[in-house]
Design a protein around this motif. Structure first.
Motif, short mmCIF file in Angstrom:
data_model
loop_
_atom_site.label_atom_id
_atom_site.label_comp_id
_atom_site.label_asym_id
_atom_site.label_seq_id
_atom_site.Cartn_x
_atom_site.Cartn_y
_atom_site.Cartn_z
N PRO A 1 -29.40 27.99 -36.94
CA PRO A 1 -29.59 27.49 -35.57
C PRO A 1 -30.66 28.30 -34.82
O PRO A 1 -31.14 29.32 -35.29
CB PRO A 1 -28.21 27.69 -34.94
CG PRO A 1 -27.27 27.98 -36.05
CD PRO A 1 -28.08 28.58 -37.15
N LEU A 2 -31.02 27.83 -33.66
CA LEU A 2 -32.00 28.52 -32.82
C LEU A 2 -31.35 29.69 -32.10
O LEU A 2 -30.19 29.63 -31.71
CB LEU A 2 -32.59 27.55 -31.79
CG LEU A 2 -33.42 26.37 -32.32
CD1 LEU A 2 -33.79 25.44 -31.18
CD2 LEU A 2 -34.67 26.86 -33.04
N HIS A 3 -32.13 30.78 -31.94
CA HIS A 3 -31.79 31.91 -31.09
C HIS A 3 -30.44 32.55 -31.45
O HIS A 3 -29.61 32.81 -30.57
CB HIS A 3 -31.78 31.48 -29.62
CG HIS A 3 -33.01 30.72 -29.21
ND1 HIS A 3 -34.28 31.26 -29.33
CD2 HIS A 3 -33.17 29.48 -28.69
CE1 HIS A 3 -35.17 30.36 -28.90
NE2 HIS A 3 -34.54 29.28 -28.51
N VAL A 4 -30.23 32.82 -32.73
CA VAL A 4 -28.96 33.43 -33.16
C VAL A 4 -28.99 34.94 -32.92
O VAL A 4 -30.06 35.57 -32.86
CB VAL A 4 -28.67 33.13 -34.64
CG1 VAL A 4 -28.51 31.65 -34.87
CG2 VAL A 4 -29.76 33.71 -35.55
N SER A 5 -27.82 35.53 -32.80
CA SER A 5 -27.67 36.97 -32.54
C SER A 5 -27.53 37.74 -33.84
O SER A 5 -27.26 37.16 -34.90
CB SER A 5 -26.43 37.21 -31.69
OG SER A 5 -25.26 36.87 -32.44
N PRO A 6 -27.72 39.06 -33.82
CA PRO A 6 -27.49 39.88 -35.02
C PRO A 6 -26.07 39.71 -35.55
O PRO A 6 -25.86 39.70 -36.78
CB PRO A 6 -27.74 41.30 -34.52
CG PRO A 6 -28.69 41.14 -33.38
CD PRO A 6 -28.28 39.86 -32.72
N GLU A 7 -25.10 39.58 -34.67
CA GLU A 7 -23.71 39.41 -35.09
C GLU A 7 -23.54 38.10 -35.87
O GLU A 7 -22.83 38.06 -36.89
CB GLU A 7 -22.77 39.42 -33.88
CG GLU A 7 -22.65 40.76 -33.17
CD GLU A 7 -23.90 41.10 -32.36
OE1 GLU A 7 -24.13 42.31 -32.12
OE2 GLU A 7 -24.63 40.16 -31.97
N TRP A 8 -24.18 37.03 -35.42
CA TRP A 8 -24.11 35.75 -36.12
C TRP A 8 -24.70 35.88 -37.52
O TRP A 8 -24.16 35.36 -38.51
CB TRP A 8 -24.85 34.68 -35.33
CG TRP A 8 -24.66 33.28 -35.86
CD1 TRP A 8 -23.75 32.36 -35.43
CD2 TRP A 8 -25.38 32.66 -36.93
NE1 TRP A 8 -23.86 31.20 -36.16
CE2 TRP A 8 -24.86 31.35 -37.10
CE3 TRP A 8 -26.42 33.08 -37.77
CZ2 TRP A 8 -25.34 30.48 -38.06
CZ3 TRP A 8 -26.88 32.20 -38.74
CH2 TRP A 8 -26.36 30.92 -38.88
N ILE A 9 -25.84 36.57 -37.62
CA ILE A 9 -26.52 36.74 -38.92
C ILE A 9 -25.63 37.51 -39.89
O ILE A 9 -25.47 37.11 -41.06
CB ILE A 9 -27.86 37.45 -38.72
CG1 ILE A 9 -28.85 36.51 -38.02
CG2 ILE A 9 -28.44 37.94 -40.06
CD1 ILE A 9 -30.15 37.15 -37.62
N ARG A 10 -25.02 38.57 -39.43
CA ARG A 10 -24.17 39.36 -40.33
C ARG A 10 -22.95 38.54 -40.78
O ARG A 10 -22.58 38.54 -41.96
CB ARG A 10 -23.70 40.64 -39.62
CG ARG A 10 -24.81 41.64 -39.36
CD ARG A 10 -24.24 42.97 -38.88
NE ARG A 10 -25.29 43.87 -38.43
CZ ARG A 10 -25.64 44.03 -37.17
NH1 ARG A 10 -25.01 43.36 -36.21
NH2 ARG A 10 -26.60 44.87 -36.85
N SER A 11 -22.32 37.86 -39.84
CA SER A 11 -21.10 37.10 -40.19
C SER A 11 -21.41 35.92 -41.10
O SER A 11 -20.58 35.52 -41.92
CB SER A 11 -20.42 36.60 -38.91
OG SER A 11 -21.25 35.67 -38.22
N ARG A 12 -22.61 35.37 -41.00
CA ARG A 12 -22.99 34.19 -41.78
C ARG A 12 -23.50 34.55 -43.17
O ARG A 12 -23.20 33.85 -44.15
CB ARG A 12 -24.07 33.42 -41.02
CG ARG A 12 -24.62 32.20 -41.73
CD ARG A 12 -23.73 31.01 -41.58
NE ARG A 12 -24.32 29.82 -42.16
CZ ARG A 12 -23.83 28.60 -42.02
NH1 ARG A 12 -22.73 28.42 -41.32
NH2 ARG A 12 -24.42 27.56 -42.58
N TYR A 13 -24.28 35.63 -43.28
CA TYR A 13 -25.01 35.89 -44.52
C TYR A 13 -24.58 37.12 -45.30
O TYR A 13 -24.79 37.19 -46.51
CB TYR A 13 -26.51 36.02 -44.22
CG TYR A 13 -27.14 34.82 -43.58
CD1 TYR A 13 -26.86 33.53 -44.04
CD2 TYR A 13 -28.03 34.96 -42.51
CE1 TYR A 13 -27.44 32.42 -43.46
CE2 TYR A 13 -28.63 33.85 -41.92
CZ TYR A 13 -28.33 32.60 -42.40
OH TYR A 13 -28.90 31.49 -41.82
N LEU A 14 -24.01 38.11 -44.65
CA LEU A 14 -23.84 39.41 -45.30
C LEU A 14 -22.91 39.34 -46.51
O LEU A 14 -23.20 39.91 -47.57
CB LEU A 14 -23.34 40.44 -44.29
CG LEU A 14 -23.41 41.90 -44.75
CD1 LEU A 14 -24.80 42.27 -45.23
CD2 LEU A 14 -22.99 42.82 -43.60
#
Length: 542
Positions: A241-254
């Motif tokens: 999605p547009l304008h995601v936060s660092p927290e979103w990135i970690r929870s989605r991909y890590l």
């Protein structure tokens, strides 16, 4: 035909070598050789030799040739660092045809006799308020970085798209995402541009070794996946999605990255939030302003063209957005002749997906809302109102305008010293960069960034990138047209010129590249507004 810019003569003495026809010098050389091999029967005095030489027809011809050659050099102010012709063979056929359609008087390089650039306040730079680059990372960031660069288990691959400046923005965010995930970043893959057909790779545009070295303590950059991960099928994510936060990135991909070892991301444009923690904002600045340096062969030609523009004083770099695709995408009209407006309307109807502006607005509404590019007449009127001298030299960056020479004529009539990279380059200098839109854009970027004043006729990725670089370099003058408030005065034919100029100056008092605080307005990009995260002044260290 367009005239070529002429540099100042070098202060250093130059050695000159004159090629003389062999018919002139062969008898002299032959007699000199004989004098070395055969002893003369009678020694001649020096005056008699000189007298014989002066009466020699061949010597007189040589002397006339020599004096004529010296006179030619003095008359034409020869400078070996500049092109020999004021209008060399055009490297770009289209731009050459456009500029050849403008008269030599319109493209004359010479300023008025005795005119000095200091007389115009147009070149005055804004007050930078003491702001300077200030990338002081926190102790926690540096400590975590030591562990991240040692990791050999997680790798991020990215495919970036668009034009050179759009790709540049995505590369910046790719580095930040790799840092968030604690992964090594494989050198970004540049997707082939479908419009330009440019197949340039990262190392064709940017200095790869420099990129790796500058970021060595932040993110590990690798040229390819290691052998331990070559057989791994990367997890591909296409719908961030547009304008995601660092927290979103970690929870989605890590979790998936730890499991599979390789993550592939595409289409990163505007996917990462503009509002990040301070250390990550500083990392953005470090990538944009320090790590992403152009490759040496691009920097060399860009610096040469910059020097040729600067040799006769200050210059304005103007990024014109008047290409056909720009008019189609913005929902605006060039306003040249009805035929061109009809052409744009028809193409927009045939391909409605190309329209990126608000589809529920009419062209007139878009224009008054400041959503349309300025055309050549509007650029000329604005620059004149802001005090630009007629002798000002303009470097034209950008693509071929719809309408060719006719589209540029109002601007060139007002400011005749108008040049592109094709005008400034020596014959053959641009040959390695032809048909490489990204490399040509990089050259424009260098000459524009180094200019005394910069202006873009319509925002865009390049305009924003150069605005940020000039701010980071000390807030060099950058004119930001206040289109939303100024255009209604352009259509008021009853307004006297003096009053129009006064209004334009008042509207742009704070639009010359003065320091602006990014956080004063949400959603601003730190690489466009580097204060307060990336710059600090003497009164407060941020």
């Amino acid at each position: 035909m367009c005239e070529m810019a002429v540099c100042k003569s070098s202060k250093k003495k130059q050695q000159s070598y004159i090629s003389v026809p062999s018919q002139i010098i062969s008898p002299i050389s032959h007699s000199s050789l004989e004098s070395l091999l055969v002893s003369p029967k009678k020694k001649q005095s020096h005056p008699s030799k000189l007298r014989a030489l002066l009466h020699s027809p061949r010597f007189l011809i040589f002397l006339i040739f020599l004096l004529g050659f010296i006179w030619m050099l003095r008359t034409y102010d020869f400078d070996p660092s500049m092109p020999f012709s004021r209008n060399p063979c055009a490297v770009s056929k289209e731009k050459g045809e456009i500029l050849n359609g403008l008269s030599s008087s319109q493209l004359s390089m010479e300023g008025k006799e005795g005119e000095t650039y200091e007389e115009s306040g147009f070149w005055k730079q804004p007050d930078g308020m003491g702001y300077r680059p200030c990338l002081d990372f926190s102790e926690r960031y540096r400590r975590e970085g030591n562990e991240i660069v040692k990791d050999r288990t997680k790798y991020l691959m990215v495919v970036v798209s668009g034009g050179m400046n759009q790709q540049r923005n995505q590369i910046v965010d790719a580095v930040v995402i790799a840092r968030i995930l604690g992964a090594a970043l494989v050198v970004p893959i540049l997707q082939v541009n479908v419009i330009w057909g440019d197949e340039s790779e990262f190392s064709d545009i940017f200095d790869l070794d420099h990129f790796k070295n500058v970021l060595a303590n932040d993110v590990r950059i690798v040229s390819s996946l290691p052998s331990t991960h070559l057989m791994t099928r990367p997890v591909e994510e296409k719908s961030t999605p547009l304008h995601v936060s660092p927290e979103w990135i970690r929870s989605r991909y890590l979790r998936r990255l730890r499991r599979d070892g390789v993550l592939l991301l595409r289409g990163l444009d505007s996917r990462l939030s503009k509002d990040l923690p301070s250390d990550l904002q500083k990392l953005r600045c470090k990538v944009a302003f320090h790590a992403l340096r152009f490759a040496p062969h691009i920097s060399e030609i860009g610096n040469k063209l910059t020097e040729r523009m600067r040799n006769k004083g200050p210059y304005l770099a103007l990024h014109l957005r008047m290409e056909k695709d720009v008019w189609v995408r913005t929902g605006c009209l060039p306003g040249l002749i009805p035929n061109y407006d009809e052409m744009i309307n028809n193409e927009r109807k045939a391909q409605p997906k190309l329209l990126t502006s608000r589809s529920n607005m009419t062209y007139h509404d878009r224009k008054l809302a400041g959503l349309c590019p300025l055309n050549a007449l509007e650029v000329a009127r604005l620059l004149k109102a802001l005090g630009a001298p007629k002798s000002m030299r303009i470097y034209w960056a950008g693509g071929i305008p719809l309408g060719g020479a006719d589209a540029l004529l109002p601007l060139v009539k007002e400011f005749p010293h108008f040049y592109s990279k094709e005008d400034l380059a020596l014959p053959g200098e641009l040959e390695p960069f032809l048909k490489k839109a990204s490399l040509m854009a990089a050259i424009d970027h260098i000459v524009s960034e180094e200019s005394d004043v910069f202006m873009a006729s319509h925002g865009g990725n390049m305009g924003h990138a150069i605005q940020g670089h000039r701010a980071y370099a000390g807030h060099k003058k950058t004119i930001i047209p206040n289109k939303r408030h100024m255009l209604r005065y352009f259509v008021d034919s009853s307004l006297p010129e003096a009053k129009f100029n006064e209004i334009m100056l008042n509207l742009h008092q704070d639009s010359f590249g003065q320091p602006e605080i990014r956080t004063s307005k949400s959603g601003r990009d730190v690489t466009k507004y580097p204060i307060p995260e990336c710059m600090c002044n003497n009164t407060k260290v941020l």
